[in-house]
Scaffold this active site. Sequence first.
Site, PDB file in Angstrom:
ATOM      1  N   SER A 119       0.468  -1.396   0.090  1.00 49.52           N
ATOM      2  CA  SER A 119       0.046  -0.282  -0.258  1.00 49.52           C
ATOM      3  C   SER A 119       1.086   1.299   0.257  1.00 49.52           C
ATOM      4  O   SER A 119       0.541   2.553  -0.320  1.00 49.52           O
ATOM      5  CB  SER A 119      -1.047   0.254   1.628  1.00 49.52           C
ATOM      6  OG  SER A 119      -1.257  -1.058   1.286  1.00 49.52           O
ATOM      7  N   HIS A 140      -0.929  -2.948  -7.320  1.00 48.88           N
ATOM      8  CA  HIS A 140      -1.618  -1.988  -6.192  1.00 48.88           C
ATOM      9  C   HIS A 140      -3.294  -2.531  -6.235  1.00 48.88           C
ATOM     10  O   HIS A 140      -3.458  -1.555  -7.191  1.00 48.88           O
ATOM     11  CB  HIS A 140      -0.797  -0.622  -5.487  1.00 48.88           C
ATOM     12  CG  HIS A 140      -1.857  -0.363  -4.323  1.00 48.88           C
ATOM     13  ND1 HIS A 140      -1.947   1.248  -4.185  1.00 48.88           N
ATOM     14  CD2 HIS A 140      -2.100  -1.318  -3.194  1.00 48.88           C
ATOM     15  CE1 HIS A 140      -2.875   1.267  -3.017  1.00 48.88           C
ATOM     16  NE2 HIS A 140      -3.154  -0.075  -2.129  1.00 48.88           N
ATOM     17  N   GLU A 152      -3.299   0.165  -9.403  1.00 47.32           N
ATOM     18  CA  GLU A 152      -1.903   1.341  -9.264  1.00 47.32           C
ATOM     19  C   GLU A 152      -0.499   0.513  -9.859  1.00 47.32           C
ATOM     20  O   GLU A 152      -0.186  -0.207  -9.059  1.00 47.32           O
ATOM     21  CB  GLU A 152      -1.695   2.029  -8.190  1.00 47.32           C
ATOM     22  CG  GLU A 152      -1.590   3.613  -8.096  1.00 47.32           C
ATOM     23  CD  GLU A 152      -1.533   4.470  -6.471  1.00 47.32           C
ATOM     24  OE1 GLU A 152      -1.571   3.345  -5.783  1.00 47.32           O
ATOM     25  OE2 GLU A 152      -1.290   5.422  -6.468  1.00 47.32           O
ATOM     26  N   ASN A 190      -2.979   6.580  -1.116  1.00 45.65           N
ATOM     27  CA  ASN A 190      -2.791   6.508  -0.019  1.00 45.65           C
ATOM     28  C   ASN A 190      -1.954   7.823   0.783  1.00 45.65           C
ATOM     29  O   ASN A 190      -2.131   7.670   1.704  1.00 45.65           O
ATOM     30  CB  ASN A 190      -2.007   5.250   0.761  1.00 45.65           C
ATOM     31  CG  ASN A 190      -3.062   3.953   0.875  1.00 45.65           C
ATOM     32  OD1 ASN A 190      -3.783   4.122   1.078  1.00 45.65           O
ATOM     33  ND2 ASN A 190      -2.694   2.411   1.009  1.00 45.65           N
TER      34      ASN A 190
END
Length: 283
Positions: A119, A140, A152, A190
């Site tokens: 993450s 991701h 991602e 994130n």
Amino acid sequence: MNIQKVMVIGAGQMGGGIAQVCAQAGYDVLLNDLKDEYLDRGIAVISKNLSRSVEKGRMAEEDKTAALANITRSTDLQDAVDVDIVIEAAVENMKIKTEIFQKLDVIVPAHAILATNTSSLPITEIAAATKRPNQVIGMHFMNPVPIMKLVEIIRGLATTDEVYNTVEKMTKDLKKSPVEVNDFPGFISNRILMPMINEAIYSLYEGVATKEAIDDVMKMGMNHPMGPLQLADFIGLDTCLYIMEILHEGFGDSKYRPCPLLRKYVKAGWLGKKTGRGFYEYA
Ligand SMILES: CC(=O)CC(=O)SCCNC(=O)CCNC(=O)[C@H](O)C(C)(C)COP(=O)(O)OP(=O)(O)OC[C@H]1O[C@@H](n2cnc3c(N)ncnc32)[C@H](O)[C@@H]1OP(=O)(O)O
Ligand SMILES: NC(=O)C1=CN([C@@H]2O[C@H](COP(=O)(O)OP(=O)(O)OC[C@H]3O[C@@H](n4cnc5c(N)ncnc54)[C@H](OP(=O)(O)O)[C@@H]3O)[C@@H](O)[C@H]2O)C=CC1
């Protein structure tokens, strides 16, 4: 490069979802975890998700059977000896991830790609633990994997265009939408999402509003499908804390300091939905 055989490491909420979408797309999937009981749990969730699709008339019973037949259980990393790609989704911890990548580096074939679903951890640092940094990449996925469209894709400093293109093509084969992002802590998802969640936790900690009110404001006011505290429970409070710590350490900026209430909940073992209690309680 043509990908046929995939090992997914970690049969938790993310690894299970990744194994499911790979199996549905016809890949030959090895699902690896430390113990048989974690594999039992992961495969039971996959089976339940597929059954729901059959009940809703979106999938034929034989497609469910075929998807499940594409998944083979593994508790030994040595099983990766003939894979084309590994997608690692173990716990969000640099030491654990680099140990896994170092072991895999000597097991997998020379052509194999090592991808991580991290993450927030730097891809370049994970890649540097191997002798094939050019074949290491971030892939991701978002939670819940079978539903969310985004993947991602994060290049490490040495990742080649060929490896990027192979992973991009695989992402599209999984019926997901790739977005390329550079290798900085938290990437884009994130770096933006987690400070919002952390701020929601601070708002609760400082008594600005109740948890329900905080979530209602973001759901009704901003049209978010889940409020930030509900989403934190869904992601896992341990994972949220790890990500905030990585942002804090990676940027050295106090704006990323994790809220003490988040630390307290994680210390209490209140990790959210997966342990039955986080900001909310789950049956
Ligand atoms: C931390 C990171 O590194 C990155 C991240 O992943 S951050 C997290 C990103 N994810 C999000 O932000 C999710 C936000 N939440 C949502 O989008 C929605 O609440 C949700 C899709 C999870 C659920 O949607 P909902 O409309 O509230 O509930 P519900 O009607 O029960 O579910 C919608 C569909 O999702 C499916 N679904 C829900 N939870 C699921 C799960 N855990 N696994 C698989 N499928 C799931 C349901 O079966 C349902 O499918 P059908 O419509 O085909 O029946
Ligand atoms: N939760 C989320 O919303 C998202 C998480 N991620 C990332 O995905 C990864 C996994 O997260 P998530 O699925 O939520 O976590 P979970 O805790 O649900 O699952 C992690 C799984 O990996 C297993 N595991 C731990 N160490 C090893 C190891 N050395 N070898 C094999 N398996 C291992 C765990 O076993 P045990 O139970 O014994 O620890 C567990 O089954 C993390 O890097 C996380 O940051 C990415 C996107 C979204």
